[in-house]
Enzyme design. Structure first.
Site, PDB file in Angstrom:
ATOM      1  N   ASP A 249      10.959   6.620  -0.143  1.00  0.00           N
ATOM      2  CA  ASP A 249      11.014   5.258   0.396  1.00  0.00           C
ATOM      3  C   ASP A 249      11.068   4.223  -0.719  1.00  0.00           C
ATOM      4  O   ASP A 249      11.059   4.541  -1.904  1.00  0.00           O
ATOM      5  CB  ASP A 249       9.835   4.993   1.352  1.00  0.00           C
ATOM      6  CG  ASP A 249       8.480   5.113   0.665  1.00  0.00           C
ATOM      7  OD1 ASP A 249       8.364   4.723  -0.510  1.00  0.00           O
ATOM      8  OD2 ASP A 249       7.533   5.592   1.314  1.00  0.00           O
ATOM      9  N   LYS A 271      12.330   0.991   3.631  1.00  0.00           N
ATOM     10  CA  LYS A 271      12.245  -0.102   4.590  1.00  0.00           C
ATOM     11  C   LYS A 271      11.869  -1.367   3.844  1.00  0.00           C
ATOM     12  O   LYS A 271      11.007  -1.363   2.973  1.00  0.00           O
ATOM     13  CB  LYS A 271      11.195   0.184   5.672  1.00  0.00           C
ATOM     14  CG  LYS A 271      11.441   1.442   6.484  1.00  0.00           C
ATOM     15  CD  LYS A 271      10.356   1.597   7.535  1.00  0.00           C
ATOM     16  CE  LYS A 271      10.570   2.837   8.378  1.00  0.00           C
ATOM     17  NZ  LYS A 271      10.349   4.068   7.614  1.00  0.00           N
ATOM     18  N   MET A 384       1.390  -5.024   2.927  1.00  0.00           N
ATOM     19  CA  MET A 384       2.601  -5.611   3.531  1.00  0.00           C
ATOM     20  C   MET A 384       2.326  -7.002   4.090  1.00  0.00           C
ATOM     21  O   MET A 384       2.775  -7.356   5.182  1.00  0.00           O
ATOM     22  CB  MET A 384       3.133  -4.692   4.646  1.00  0.00           C
ATOM     23  CG  MET A 384       3.479  -3.295   4.181  1.00  0.00           C
ATOM     24  SD  MET A 384       3.760  -2.117   5.529  1.00  0.00           S
ATOM     25  CE  MET A 384       2.101  -1.903   6.169  1.00  0.00           C
TER      26      MET A 384
END
Length: 462
Positions: A249, A271, A384
């Site tokens: 990722d 992502k 995040m």
């Protein structure tokens, strides 16, 4: 080659150690890993030697050395602080054709003890002939990092089936190819995990049909840690270097990706904000499909797979599709970031607890238990949370935290690109914008942030 390397059978070996200080004690402790009978002679003994004697692990004679002490002895270590005694014992042992080692005196050594990596029955010994002991320790450390600790189980397994393989496979070449496949495949991984019965069943099936190909692989969910490749676990590195396919990722640093097997197929499924390159459901299915095709698949995830890494969702799919898997935990991003910017997540004078939360926006809001988060004497780490920073600050103040509560933002933690800014809930958003903070970033809120300037060791080490 001045010193010829050999391994002695110590089953009936009688060994004498002359001297009983700490240097001698280290030799005794090394000998105790073997099956040798150990006798120590010295007029006094350190606590370590006395303790071993009281436990009947060695025989200790509290007296000065005499030549008769060499009767029925096959090996001698001399470790006294008296050079005359050392020379005398060496002379007596040499005359009697007894192997002798005078510690730290190479010219008086008929043999030297190597640096040992002990994974019995697998034993690795390396030596510099006494000329470069520091280099030797360095090389041993390197070996320790690449040789699995549980390789001893693999050695025991190999010993158990060695004769059977010799009976079934008639040539040396056949046996070599067979063992190479076993030691580099799923059977070895089962042994490392302690699944011995499963390993034996696969082994016997393969022995009956050694040319058959295994049709199913396995998935390894590997935590890549916060970014610094030196923070990888030994197990993570070992599995990364044997993977056929690597699914990684956005949070996996380039330095870590460089450490995977060179010829492995690499599939990016990262992502970013409002940009999911591959939906999670497709990632789940991709892992299962690649394994069912017979591949060893590493799912390489930034941080730890089970802390905001969606590892649980991925292994649910693997279970549903009957795919074998392992999970390799790692240093989570919160721990790595806090450590590398000098912000202890807990501290007796600042924080009695720590909580991890997601700052991910959904429908322009963050649905969290703000009352539970906004507690005094608690550290909060948001993953995040860069986009949702205004909401995070607003909600924490709204639910009881002072607007002067310290806050930090850590970008690209533990890597050379690390950037840290600090402020308070009232101004951290403005400070972050002015500093150009970009993902991946963690937010740390709490009194512990005030320790950053004092404890910020990593910036000073650059």
């Amino acid at each position: 080659m001045q010193y010829f390397p050999i391994f002695l059978d110590t089953t009936n070996l009688s060994c004498l150690v002359v001297g009983a200080g700490e240097v001698a004690a280290r030799k005794v402790e090394l000998l105790l890993k073997s099956k040798a009978n150990i006798t120590v002679v010295a007029p006094w003994a350190c606590d370590t030697v006395q303790g071993l004697a009281s436990e009947n692990k060695i025989t200790f004679h509290e007296k000065s050395y005499q030549e008769s002490d060499l009767d029925n002895i096959q090996m001698v270590f001399v470790a006294t602080n008296n050079s005359e005694t050392n020379i005398q014992v060496h002379a007596h042992a040499t005359a009697k054709k007894i192997l002798v080692n005078v510690v730290d005196n190479t010219p008086l050594c008929q043999f030297i003890t190597p640096s040992i990596v002990d994974r019995s029955p697998i034993t690795i010994a390396i030596s510099s002939g006494g000329v470069a002991p520091v280099l030797l320790r360095y090389l041993r450390q390197k070996l320790e990092t690449v040789i699995p600790h549980k390789v001893s189980l693999l050695g025991q397994f190999s010993e158990k089936f060695r004769e059977l393989v010799k009976q079934k496979l008639g040539t040396v070449t056949q046996r070599r190819y067979f063992w190479e496949d076993v030691l580099d495949g799923d059977i070895a991984e089962n042994i490392y995990q302690g699944k011995v019965e499963q390993a034996e069943q696969k082994f016997l099936e393969k022995l009956e049909n050694p040319d058959a190909e295994l049709t199913q692989g396995e998935v390894y969910l590997v935590g890549a840690g916060p970014g610094d490749p030196e923070l990888l676990t030994f197990k993570a590195l070992r599995l990364m270097q044997k993977a056929d396919v690597v699914v990684y990722d956005r949070l996996v640093s380039p330095e870590i990706l460089e450490m995977v097997r060179r010829d492995a197929e690499k599939i990016y499924v990262g992502k970013a904000k409002s940009d999911h390159a591959v939906p999670q459901e497709q990632i789940n299915d991709l892992l299962a499909r690649k394994a069912l095709e017979g591949n060893r698949v590493v799912r390489l995830k930034g941080g730890d797979p089970f802390i905001f890494g969606r590892g649980g969702e991925e292994i649910e799919t693997l279970i549903d599709q009957g795919v074998n898997f392992q999970v390799v935990p790692a240093i989570t991003a919160a721990s790595g970031a806090a450590s590398y910017c000098g912000i202890p997540l807990t501290h007796r004078d600042h924080s009695k607890s720590v909580v991890f939360a997601t700052g991910h926006l959904k429908d322009n809001s963050i649905n969290l238990n703000w009352q539970g988060l906004a507690q005094q004497d608690q550290t909060i780490v948001f993953y995040m949370g860069l986009t949702g920073l205004p909401i995070i600050c607003e909600k924490l103040v709204e639910h009881g935290l002072s607007s002067d509560t310290p806050a930090a933002m850590v970008q690209s933690a533990t890597t050379p690109r690390q950037k840290v800014v600090t402020g308070t809930l009232s101004n951290i958003q403005k400070i972050a914008e002015e500093a150009g903070i970009r993902p991946p970033t963690l937010i740390i809120v709490g009194s512990v942030v005030s320790l950053h300037k004092k404890l910020n060791w990593y910036d000073e080490a650059k």
